[in-house]
Write a protein that holds these residues in place. Sequence first.
Motif, mmCIF file in Angstrom:
data_model
loop_
_atom_site.group_PDB
_atom_site.id
_atom_site.type_symbol
_atom_site.label_atom_id
_atom_site.label_comp_id
_atom_site.label_asym_id
_atom_site.label_seq_id
_atom_site.Cartn_x
_atom_site.Cartn_y
_atom_site.Cartn_z
ATOM 1 N N PHE A 1 49.566 16.581 -17.623
ATOM 2 C CA PHE A 1 50.585 16.698 -16.583
ATOM 3 C C PHE A 1 51.987 16.718 -17.205
ATOM 4 C CE2 PHE A 1 52.480 14.755 -12.507
ATOM 5 C CZ PHE A 1 52.711 16.004 -11.970
ATOM 6 N N HIS A 2 52.210 15.875 -18.200
ATOM 7 C CA HIS A 2 53.476 15.874 -18.947
ATOM 8 C C HIS A 2 53.741 17.269 -19.515
ATOM 9 C CE1 HIS A 2 56.078 15.185 -22.472
ATOM 10 N NE2 HIS A 2 55.073 15.588 -23.223
ATOM 11 N N ASN A 3 52.730 17.872 -20.144
ATOM 12 C CA ASN A 3 52.889 19.208 -20.724
ATOM 13 C C ASN A 3 53.183 20.253 -19.652
ATOM 14 O OD1 ASN A 3 52.455 18.302 -23.365
ATOM 15 N ND2 ASN A 3 50.245 18.575 -23.199
ATOM 16 N N ALA A 4 52.538 20.139 -18.493
ATOM 17 C CA ALA A 4 52.779 21.080 -17.399
ATOM 18 C C ALA A 4 54.219 20.974 -16.890
ATOM 19 C CB ALA A 4 51.792 20.823 -16.259
ATOM 20 N N ILE A 5 54.729 19.752 -16.780
ATOM 21 C CA ILE A 5 56.106 19.564 -16.304
ATOM 22 C C ILE A 5 57.103 20.096 -17.328
ATOM 23 C CG2 ILE A 5 57.873 17.835 -15.750
ATOM 24 C CD1 ILE A 5 55.619 16.138 -14.499
ATOM 25 N N THR A 6 56.913 19.772 -18.600
ATOM 26 C CA THR A 6 57.866 20.254 -19.614
ATOM 27 C C THR A 6 57.885 21.773 -19.666
ATOM 28 O OG1 THR A 6 56.251 20.007 -21.408
ATOM 29 C CG2 THR A 6 57.777 18.166 -21.032
ATOM 30 N N GLN A 7 56.734 22.401 -19.575
ATOM 31 C CA GLN A 7 56.676 23.864 -19.581
ATOM 32 C C GLN A 7 57.314 24.450 -18.324
ATOM 33 O OE1 GLN A 7 52.596 24.956 -20.260
ATOM 34 N NE2 GLN A 7 52.560 24.001 -22.287
ATOM 35 N N ALA A 8 57.067 23.833 -17.170
ATOM 36 C CA ALA A 8 57.618 24.334 -15.914
ATOM 37 C C ALA A 8 59.147 24.287 -15.896
ATOM 38 C CB ALA A 8 57.060 23.530 -14.740
ATOM 39 N N PHE A 9 59.728 23.306 -16.591
ATOM 40 C CA PHE A 9 61.183 23.181 -16.618
ATOM 41 C C PHE A 9 61.805 23.790 -17.878
ATOM 42 C CE2 PHE A 9 60.279 20.174 -13.267
ATOM 43 C CZ PHE A 9 61.342 20.364 -12.399
ATOM 44 N N GLY A 10 60.982 24.334 -18.763
ATOM 45 C CA GLY A 10 61.507 25.030 -19.938
ATOM 46 C C GLY A 10 61.888 24.137 -21.095
ATOM 47 N N PHE A 11 61.338 22.931 -21.159
ATOM 48 C CA PHE A 11 61.590 22.040 -22.286
ATOM 49 C C PHE A 11 60.623 22.357 -23.422
ATOM 50 C CE2 PHE A 11 62.919 19.059 -18.770
ATOM 51 C CZ PHE A 11 64.275 19.125 -19.048
ATOM 52 N N ALA A 12 61.018 22.032 -24.643
ATOM 53 C CA ALA A 12 60.155 22.256 -25.807
ATOM 54 C C ALA A 12 58.977 21.288 -25.820
ATOM 55 C CB ALA A 12 60.963 22.132 -27.098
ATOM 56 N N GLY A 13 59.129 20.142 -25.180
ATOM 57 C CA GLY A 13 58.043 19.170 -25.119
ATOM 58 C C GLY A 13 57.925 18.303 -26.352
ATOM 59 N N GLN A 14 58.977 18.227 -27.157
ATOM 60 C CA GLN A 14 58.917 17.481 -28.409
ATOM 61 C C GLN A 14 59.630 16.134 -28.347
ATOM 62 O OE1 GLN A 14 60.563 20.352 -31.089
ATOM 63 N NE2 GLN A 14 58.661 21.503 -31.214
ATOM 64 N N GLU A 15 60.076 15.731 -27.188
ATOM 65 C CA GLU A 15 60.800 14.470 -27.037
ATOM 66 C C GLU A 15 59.880 13.413 -26.425
ATOM 67 O OE1 GLU A 15 63.774 14.211 -28.285
ATOM 68 O OE2 GLU A 15 64.060 16.342 -28.635
ATOM 69 N N MET A 16 60.266 12.165 -26.595
ATOM 70 C CA MET A 16 59.528 11.061 -25.977
ATOM 71 C C MET A 16 59.639 11.169 -24.454
ATOM 72 S SD MET A 16 58.028 9.205 -28.207
ATOM 73 C CE MET A 16 57.648 7.777 -27.210
ATOM 74 N N ALA A 17 58.625 10.684 -23.777
ATOM 75 C CA ALA A 17 58.611 10.734 -22.320
ATOM 76 C C ALA A 17 57.717 9.629 -21.789
ATOM 77 C CB ALA A 17 58.113 12.091 -21.841
ATOM 78 N N SER A 18 57.947 9.265 -20.549
ATOM 79 C CA SER A 18 57.097 8.288 -19.864
ATOM 80 C C SER A 18 57.045 8.611 -18.387
ATOM 81 C CB SER A 18 57.639 6.863 -20.024
ATOM 82 O OG SER A 18 57.389 6.348 -21.294
ATOM 83 N N PHE A 19 55.899 8.298 -17.805
ATOM 84 C CA PHE A 19 55.757 8.265 -16.355
ATOM 85 C C PHE A 19 55.873 6.801 -15.949
ATOM 86 C CE2 PHE A 19 53.371 12.193 -17.158
ATOM 87 C CZ PHE A 19 53.839 13.012 -16.144
ATOM 88 N N TYR A 20 56.333 6.577 -14.730
ATOM 89 C CA TYR A 20 56.377 5.240 -14.156
ATOM 90 C C TYR A 20 55.793 5.328 -12.753
ATOM 91 C CZ TYR A 20 59.616 4.361 -17.952
ATOM 92 O OH TYR A 20 60.180 4.261 -19.192
ATOM 93 N N VAL A 21 54.814 4.499 -12.477
ATOM 94 C CA VAL A 21 54.285 4.426 -11.125
ATOM 95 C C VAL A 21 55.440 3.992 -10.225
ATOM 96 C CG1 VAL A 21 52.611 3.261 -9.641
ATOM 97 C CG2 VAL A 21 51.980 3.871 -11.998
ATOM 98 N N SER A 22 55.551 4.600 -9.057
ATOM 99 C CA SER A 22 56.680 4.313 -8.187
ATOM 100 C C SER A 22 56.196 4.046 -6.767
ATOM 101 C CB SER A 22 57.660 5.487 -8.199
ATOM 102 O OG SER A 22 58.811 5.178 -7.467
ATOM 103 N N ASN A 23 57.093 3.500 -5.962
ATOM 104 C CA ASN A 23 56.773 3.205 -4.565
ATOM 105 C C ASN A 23 57.576 4.114 -3.645
ATOM 106 O OD1 ASN A 23 59.361 2.133 -4.567
ATOM 107 N ND2 ASN A 23 58.678 0.008 -4.608
ATOM 108 N N GLU A 24 57.564 3.818 -2.350
ATOM 109 C CA GLU A 24 58.212 4.686 -1.373
ATOM 110 C C GLU A 24 59.733 4.734 -1.495
ATOM 111 O OE1 GLU A 24 57.650 0.639 0.167
ATOM 112 O OE2 GLU A 24 56.180 2.108 -0.459
ATOM 113 N N ILE A 25 60.349 3.791 -2.187
ATOM 114 C CA ILE A 25 61.800 3.845 -2.382
ATOM 115 C C ILE A 25 62.158 4.141 -3.839
ATOM 116 C CG2 ILE A 25 62.403 2.473 -0.364
ATOM 117 C CD1 ILE A 25 62.742 0.052 -2.196
ATOM 118 N N TRP A 26 61.224 4.726 -4.558
ATOM 119 C CA TRP A 26 61.414 5.220 -5.923
ATOM 120 C C TRP A 26 61.811 4.136 -6.915
ATOM 121 C CZ3 TRP A 26 59.177 9.664 -6.678
ATOM 122 C CH2 TRP A 26 59.060 10.556 -5.596
ATOM 123 N N GLU A 27 61.233 2.956 -6.769
ATOM 124 C CA GLU A 27 61.448 1.899 -7.751
ATOM 125 C C GLU A 27 60.500 2.109 -8.926
ATOM 126 O OE1 GLU A 27 62.859 -1.976 -5.286
ATOM 127 O OE2 GLU A 27 60.757 -1.416 -5.065
#
Length: 174
Positions: free
Chosen positions: A30-56
């Motif tokens: 999914f990380h690779n799909a997002i980086t490609q969709a936005f045109g990033f090279a995909g070579q930087e650090m990244a993280s997902f964070y589980v979030s709630n309804e108010i985006w915490e």
Amino acid sequence: MIYRFRAILDTKEDVFRDIEIEASSTMEDFHNAITQAFGFAGQEMASFYVSNEIWEQGEEIALFDMGEDGDSVRTMSETILEDTVWADQPRLLYVYDFLSMWTFMVELAEITDPEPGMPYPNLMFSHGEIPEQAPEKEFIAEKIDGEGNIDDDDDDFDLDADDYEDLDFDENWN
């Protein structure tokens, strides 16, 4: 099952991508799909964070485990998408490139059956141009009242920074 997500760049302009991906894919896929969709090279650090309804920001799912002394975090390559996101838990925050802090709000829009012959992940829709630099973040401290609610009353002090006469100190104190 196929998950349809909308990934929205945290910016004033509308910049988002709609992505389809198999629910059994890893978070790294999914990380690779997002980086490609936005045109990033995909070579930087990244993280997902589980979030709630108010985006915490909640639990981190990191690209690599950088924890020390047994303080490990979940990694994208070992975490399955459907084990992290589902109808009752549809939101993630995604941060790409911790120096620039490209921040995205990612929300599960629909769960559907796969289309025969369709390769996944699939970029369904693209809207808006990504800016040259990550949008500046404006961090505003929120006051919390005694009951844990955000206090929106900004008139508590009603101070004018240019009016020194009402302040109780000597402006040439040193």
